[in-house]
Design a protein around this motif. Structure first.
Motif, short mmCIF file in Angstrom:
data_model
loop_
_atom_site.label_atom_id
_atom_site.label_comp_id
_atom_site.label_asym_id
_atom_site.label_seq_id
_atom_site.Cartn_x
_atom_site.Cartn_y
_atom_site.Cartn_z
N LYS A 1 86.74 -27.84 45.95
CA LYS A 1 87.82 -27.93 47.18
C LYS A 1 87.23 -26.86 48.25
CE LYS A 1 91.30 -29.06 43.99
NZ LYS A 1 92.15 -28.56 42.73
N ILE A 2 87.10 -25.58 47.68
CA ILE A 2 87.04 -24.88 48.84
C ILE A 2 85.42 -24.55 49.56
CG2 ILE A 2 89.19 -23.69 48.61
CD1 ILE A 2 87.78 -21.56 47.14
N GLY A 3 84.43 -25.10 48.63
CA GLY A 3 83.24 -24.78 48.74
C GLY A 3 82.51 -23.54 48.46
N TRP A 4 81.07 -23.57 48.66
CA TRP A 4 80.60 -22.09 48.17
C TRP A 4 81.21 -20.80 48.96
CZ3 TRP A 4 79.02 -19.74 44.20
CH2 TRP A 4 78.05 -18.83 44.34
N ASP A 5 81.34 -21.25 50.10
CA ASP A 5 81.81 -19.97 51.27
C ASP A 5 83.31 -19.44 50.63
OD1 ASP A 5 79.73 -20.17 52.69
OD2 ASP A 5 80.61 -21.31 54.31
N GLY A 6 84.02 -20.51 50.37
CA GLY A 6 85.32 -19.80 49.81
C GLY A 6 85.24 -19.31 48.46
N VAL A 7 84.44 -19.81 47.64
CA VAL A 7 84.54 -19.25 46.24
C VAL A 7 83.77 -17.76 46.55
CG1 VAL A 7 83.16 -19.38 44.04
CG2 VAL A 7 84.31 -21.42 45.05
N SER A 8 82.69 -17.70 47.31
CA SER A 8 82.02 -16.40 47.26
C SER A 8 82.89 -15.28 47.91
CB SER A 8 80.64 -16.31 47.98
OG SER A 8 80.92 -16.83 49.41
N LYS A 9 83.63 -15.68 48.99
CA LYS A 9 84.76 -14.84 49.61
C LYS A 9 85.80 -14.44 48.48
CE LYS A 9 85.25 -16.14 54.33
NZ LYS A 9 85.87 -17.41 55.18
N GLU A 10 86.07 -15.22 47.63
CA GLU A 10 87.18 -14.87 46.72
C GLU A 10 86.36 -13.88 45.56
OE1 GLU A 10 89.33 -17.93 45.23
OE2 GLU A 10 89.78 -17.09 43.12
N LEU A 11 85.01 -14.06 45.25
CA LEU A 11 84.51 -13.42 44.23
C LEU A 11 84.33 -11.97 44.91
CD1 LEU A 11 82.06 -15.86 42.63
CD2 LEU A 11 84.23 -14.58 41.61
N ILE A 12 83.81 -11.72 46.19
CA ILE A 12 83.56 -10.60 46.97
C ILE A 12 84.85 -9.66 46.87
CG2 ILE A 12 83.12 -9.72 49.30
CD1 ILE A 12 81.03 -11.88 49.59
N SER A 13 85.93 -10.41 47.28
CA SER A 13 87.24 -9.57 47.20
C SER A 13 87.62 -9.20 45.78
CB SER A 13 88.43 -10.71 47.69
OG SER A 13 88.95 -11.37 46.63
N LYS A 14 86.97 -9.59 44.76
CA LYS A 14 87.24 -9.08 43.28
C LYS A 14 86.01 -7.95 42.99
CE LYS A 14 90.03 -13.05 41.88
NZ LYS A 14 91.05 -12.54 41.34
#
Lengths: 450, 450
Positions: free
Chosen positions: A213-226
């Motif tokens: 749904k949100i692509g790699w950019d979205g996922v990596s952003k979410e993981l960086i925030s974690k």
């Protein structure tokens, strides 16, 4: 007068649709049968206690609940009734629900019949399930699942069997552009350790699951925030790339993961499945981003898609180590897959894969008067006794009306009987597909039809 | 831990039971198909407005109602809620129910799809139905009906077809001791006129319907109390005797009835059905005491029983002139029959008519070590590619455990592969039914199995 209508999200199936659905179901059944799976069926209704709490909180709200019979308000929770608390009232006015999937009823079946079952037990089950979901394109409130499971063995031969089954089912249906994606729960856990993911394992899988749904950019952003750092994000990206399921891919992934018991088990099991499998072809992919149903899967996980189709997954499955535990039978490992019949149907329709000839070959006897009609009855009975479907047009109508009916109702053959044919012991036989017509003796009619 | 259990009146079907049920269903399907019937399916859930009021007051209470989703109490009838009136509350908290039979959903289907259907429409439908009846021996809350109907013609050829269908289905199932009983609604009406029954026609049929339970003495007492004189009671007794369905019986009945339009039509139609029918044998009886479902039947009525069985009727049917009228499609005549799958199953089990060989023929590969097992995988795949069901025993267990499993799981064949067999390119093939074992070359394995 009432309007004829159906509950939303439900459908009727016409003879044409049934012929197509049966083609899919028969294909799946015959492949399951080749691999030794045998059918069971469970009731549409299960006790709510069997269903509740098995599909998460959202699942509970999507269960169709059946109102208790009789004076159900008499035994109702009076507090809930007085405060009009719909949710809390349910358990006192409803103790049955419609099954939500075939997995939980199967687990219940195995536990209830454990003394009669010889394990490993290979069953298939093809039945409708019901979910009070918001109906939308391709999502129905009544839909069919086609499940197969082996329960009572940890042997990875079963996983290999399922890969072969996918191949046979999809190629028989003409869905040659399929892809089976494989992952392993323990490899995912090893990935979490490798990238030093400190939050819960579930958080990682939830993030990964959003890739579509949100692509790699979205996922990596979410993981960086974690709190995952850039080098680990890069590692993860490499790992999550879909690759062919072969020895070199497995070796490569092995080298990228840090040593841990999960890595050892996960990699070894994937390698063993590969070794057992008959197929090592372009249709089987290792997809470490596959994170479906991790709530109960503990080993290999499968998902099958049809490329170039507008619909996502048509099948999923995996190994679970403790499905029956909740009903009191511990330490029984199983593995299974489930095809979505309605999704397969929708895709095959979209790809125009249904052959016109799926429907039964049948013959209509047409006639000009009662005498001709009586004569047709005798001929029709002879055909039926030879296993050929035939119908005598029941009314005395003009011959063009009868032909019209034959056309609209999909009769391949029409046999016309008039006075001449009666005295000649013949029929005028017309092939409605080719338009070819010839006079055929009654004795050679069966031959002419085959 | 939860106890694994099922709602009362519902059942699981094991592979053995499924094989037997499928034998019955496949038999009925193939006979229906021979006569040009095609399958449709309708959803398990129907709008309650479709179902309510169609099965009498008792029927309405036996419908399984589905609780509306979400905050269902919000839109509930507040009066009914406050007075705790269970019955009155239903319509405001439930708008769907489980289908109670296949006839009403079929009528709804025909009306809803009337523009796409070409009449006469011949459909069959084999699906479960649900009734909140008190479960007892032979009566279930979920059970299967196998219906076939022709709709859109008044031709009595259809009635004759159904008589033939009964014969073919019962003889194929091995239920050779069947009896099809025929009556005609209009003949019953002529009987009422003949014996000068002054009360309602329904009263007469209710009294007659009790013949099975209270015998002739009980019925005649009831009729005398309603003002029928002794000579008319005697006339009735003669008329209600079950007789063979042939020309002389029909003539005899004709002579016993007073002239009226119902007699003319009824007798003429029975005579025509007899003329159309292929069968005039001992299994077809004229039974003027047959009074089933007269609420909507208007012409011929059928009932089929198996003699020497503890269960009553296994099928019923008849002609109805206005089934679809309630949904707005007037003046469409139809005729149909319905087999009760569960009753047929129970009777066949009682009469020990299921052959052991109904289950799939299958082969289990047994082995002594991993090497043998891997070898078996290759052999199993070859068999499957030839359409033969085979399973590789998935675990490394002692050979007697593997044989034990083969026995319990109904494998007809066991193929054992050890080191010798691997080097000789053979298997030890054992027929588990005969006990015969021989060494067979791998190349001739398929041949040896067929």
């Amino acid at each position: 007068m009432q309007k004829a209508s159906l509950p939303k999200g439900t459908r009727d199936f016409s003879p044409q649709v049934m012929a197509r659905r049966n083609f899919i179901v028969d294909t799946i059944k015959s492949v399951y049968t080749l691999y030794g799976f045998e059918p069971i069926e469970t009731p549409a209704m299960e006790n709510l206690s069997t269903l509740t709490g098995k599909y998460g909180q959202e699942g509970d709200t999507l269960l169709f609940k059946i109102l208790n019979s009789g004076d159900y308000l008499k035994k109702a929770d009076q507090d809930a009734l007085n405060t009009k608390d719909s949710n809390r009232l349910i358990s006192s006015i409803s103790d049955k629900g419609l099954r939500y999937d075939l997995t939980v009823p199967f687990a219940r079946y195995v536990v209830q019949n454990q003394t009669e079952i010889s394990f490993p037990f290979r069953r298939y089950q093809i039945q409708p399930v019901w979910r009070a979901d918001r109906p939308q394109k391709g999502r129905y409130r009544e839909f069919w699942q086609c499940d197969a499971d082996v329960i009572g063995t940890i042997s990875l031969i079963c996983e290999a069997d399922f890969i072969d089954i996918y191949h046979k089912v999809f190629t028989t249906l003409g869905l040659t552009n399929y892809q089976v994606r494989i992952n392993h729960r323990k490899v995912l856990e090893a990935i979490a350790k490798t990238i030093r993911f400190e939050s819960s394992f579930t958080d990682l899988t939830i993030a990964i699951d959003k890739l579509d749904k949100i692509g790699w950019d979205g996922v990596s952003k979410e993981l960086i925030s974690k709190g995952i750092d850039a080098s680990n994000i890069a590692k993860l990206k490499t790992l999550l790339t879909v690759q062919p399921f072969n020895e070199s891919t497995i070796n490569q992934i092995e080298s990228q993961l840090i040593d841990c018991p999960e890595k050892t088990t996960g990699i070894q099991e994937l390698r063993q499945v590969l070794a057992y499998s008959n197929l090592q072809n372009i249709h089987i992919a290792l997809d470490l981003s596959l994170a479906r149903g991790l709530d109960y899967y503990t080993g290999c996980i499968f998902e099958a898609i049809i490329e170039d189709s507008p619909i996502g997954s048509v099948s999923g499955g995996g190994r679970y180590d403790d499905l029956t535990g909740i009903f009191g039978l511990k330490d029984v490992s199983g593995v299974g897959i489930s095809f979505g019949l309605d999704r397969l149907y929708d895709i095959m329709l979209h790809l125009d894969l249904f052959k016109e000839s799926i429907q039964q070959t049948k013959l209509l006897f047409c006639h000009f008067d009662s005498e001709g009609q009586s004569h047709c009855l005798t001929l029709a009975n002879a055909l039926r006794n030879s296993g050929l479907t035939s119908v005598v047009y029941p009314d005395n109508k003009k011959i063009n009306k009868q032909f019209d009916y034959a056309n609209k109702s999909g009769f391949k053959w029409v046999a016309v009987v008039g006075d001449n044919e009666i005295s000649n012991h013949t029929v005028q036989l017309k092939n409605m597909e080719t338009g070819k017509q010839e006079e055929v003796s009654q004795d050679s009619l069966i031959e002419a039809l085959s």
